[in-house]
Design an enzyme around this catalytic site. Sequence first.
Site, mmCIF file in Angstrom:
data_model
loop_
_atom_site.group_PDB
_atom_site.id
_atom_site.type_symbol
_atom_site.label_atom_id
_atom_site.label_comp_id
_atom_site.label_asym_id
_atom_site.label_seq_id
_atom_site.Cartn_x
_atom_site.Cartn_y
_atom_site.Cartn_z
ATOM 1 N N SER A 67 0.840 -1.180 0.000
ATOM 2 C CA SER A 67 0.000 0.000 0.000
ATOM 3 C C SER A 67 0.894 1.255 0.000
ATOM 4 O O SER A 67 1.858 1.296 -0.750
ATOM 5 C CB SER A 67 -0.894 -0.075 1.244
ATOM 6 O OG SER A 67 -2.077 0.581 1.048
ATOM 7 N N ASP A 102 -8.018 -5.706 -6.520
ATOM 8 C CA ASP A 102 -7.701 -4.557 -5.672
ATOM 9 C C ASP A 102 -7.941 -3.244 -6.417
ATOM 10 O O ASP A 102 -7.307 -2.987 -7.436
ATOM 11 C CB ASP A 102 -6.229 -4.652 -5.255
ATOM 12 C CG ASP A 102 -5.813 -3.499 -4.361
ATOM 13 O OD1 ASP A 102 -6.698 -2.795 -3.829
ATOM 14 O OD2 ASP A 102 -4.588 -3.302 -4.204
ATOM 15 N N HIS A 121 -6.075 -6.515 -1.957
ATOM 16 C CA HIS A 121 -4.996 -5.606 -1.557
ATOM 17 C C HIS A 121 -3.819 -6.358 -0.918
ATOM 18 O O HIS A 121 -3.976 -7.017 0.088
ATOM 19 C CB HIS A 121 -5.570 -4.573 -0.589
ATOM 20 C CG HIS A 121 -4.795 -3.301 -0.521
ATOM 21 N ND1 HIS A 121 -4.285 -2.659 -1.632
ATOM 22 C CD2 HIS A 121 -4.449 -2.525 0.528
ATOM 23 C CE1 HIS A 121 -3.664 -1.557 -1.258
ATOM 24 N NE2 HIS A 121 -3.755 -1.451 0.044
#
Length: 485
Positions: free
Chosen positions: A169, A419, A444
């Site tokens: 991320s 994602d 994710h």
Amino acid sequence: MTALFGFALVLSCSAHVFALKSHLFRQRVPGPADTDVDYKTYYFDQKIDHFGFLENGTFKQRYLVADKHWHKEGNPILFYTGNEGDITWFCNNTGFMWDVAEELGAMLVFAEHRYYGESMPFGAESYSDAKHLNYLSSEQALADFAVLIRYLKESPATNRSAVIAIGGSYGGMLAAWFRMKYPHVVAGALAASAPIWQFPGMVDCGVFYRIVTDDFSRGGKNCDANIRVSWKAIDKLSSTDEGLQWLSREFSLCAPLTKGFDLKSWLQETWVNLAMVDYPYKANFLQPLPAWPIKVVCENLRFSPEVPEQELLSGVAKAAKVYYNYTGEASCLNISQSATGNLGMMGWFYQACTEMVMPMCTDGVKDMFEPQEWNFQAFSDECFSMFGVRPRADWAAVMYGGKAIASHSNIIFSNGGLDPWSGGGVLQSPSESLVAVWIPEGAHHLDLRYNNEYDPKSVLDARQQEVAIIKQWIKQWAAHTQREL
Ligand SMILES: *[C@@H]1O[C@H](CO)[C@@H](O)[C@H](O)[C@H]1NC(C)=O
Ligand SMILES: *[C@@H]1O[C@H](CO)[C@@H](O)[C@H](O)[C@H]1NC(C)=O
Ligand SMILES: *[C@@H]1O[C@H](CO)[C@@H](O)[C@H](O)[C@H]1NC(C)=O
Ligand SMILES: *[C@@H]1O[C@H](CO)[C@@H](O)[C@H](O)[C@H]1NC(C)=O
Ligand SMILES: *[C@@H]1O[C@H](CO)[C@@H](O)[C@H](O)[C@H]1NC(C)=O
């Protein structure tokens, strides 16, 4: 924090960015699958300002070290580039590093990002105003990492160790940028689900919500279609007091609704969160959830979109409860809680309001949400009213190169097809040593999670490829070090 909350939900133009990012990086979630997590906690004196000489204070940066499998001089260090949250949470949720530590004989280091968790440059004052927040930036965070590694490598035992940056991320963005900016410090970077192109002018602002929509359209019959018509149904019901009361009851809300907008924002965030954590097995990343949670959600939304409003919204309520009440322990649903005002989120708001400007928009045609344009001016005004600073829309491009990254090397960009953040990711290998890894069934940063018996083959392959490449980088580093020392 209440001001912040009102801000995130009330201001529709920037609600996208704020609401979403807060969830992407949400922290302090109970009970991650921390199977073999055993580390020591340390604190390192960091300069508050690496780039100026007037502010000469220091603060304690927290970092975690696990050296169970590291028992040989010169063995590699896997270095997690902490993102915006408590580092112990990332440590617990990055099973990949724990899984590969033995094979690589690696030391694991998890470094906390300044202004998050315990690493507060000005203690309790850190968030008090723009002056104190001034040292919260990705550049300062990367410099912290570089200085910390320099210190860790002072010992002869680590002196020749290859350091591999790993992150997911925003942490993945940091890992990639760390290798780009400090190639003498890190041998390579695994940047998982890192949307380094989710910046102005780099990708279409609608791509994020289109991916969310695709996930729901694959999740079950009529699923996206019913969500698409739910917004108008909420508007209609929330136009009367009876309707608001009905909605409050049907959704088992903790506090009665006063307007439909709040419910809509909260639902929108809920669907986005589900898209991020649509993992193939029971997991507890943002919330405790069943395997393939979107499929489970969509089982409640299979009817025809022509049904009466109440029937439709009754299904939507059941669907939302899959996310909020999978454990069966929720006594009521709190619509304030998908935009929780914890410190981590506040920090991310500030970063979004300065250099991390990530445009998002919806059109209601290619996605299942209500149309909402990206409005930089409105966003900037909100930032100014909140922090007294304005975002610099182009800074990320100036600083990190935007799409022009081909001159860099030794970075893996992994992304998952489920994602929504993959829309801002690097999906095609820009060069031989900048490798894009695609995980069609991945949400994710699935690849950074622990190995699991329900993992799809694509993520097993991805992890295998990642480890193979990391081994090459380690060899390469050893060869360079040999020559340099
Ligand atoms: C740090 O700054 C303060 C105030 O400007 C000054 O009094 C002090 O001598 C400085 N300390 C160092 C180590 O430079
Ligand atoms: C991470 O795991 C450790 C050890 O199991 C636990 O003490 C800690 O509370 C966890 N941290 C978070 C933020 O979940
Ligand atoms: C190796 O250690 C020496 C001192 O022991 C230090 O001066 C040098 O900077 C270290 N090398 C690296 C790459 O950190
Ligand atoms: C959560 O699930 C339990 C068990 O099914 C149920 O008793 C409870 O009413 C549910 N809570 C909400 C808010 O719907
Ligand atoms: C709902 O969440 C908000 C924000 O976290 C909190 O302040 C409030 O007390 C919660 N309400 C209930 C009834 O739990």
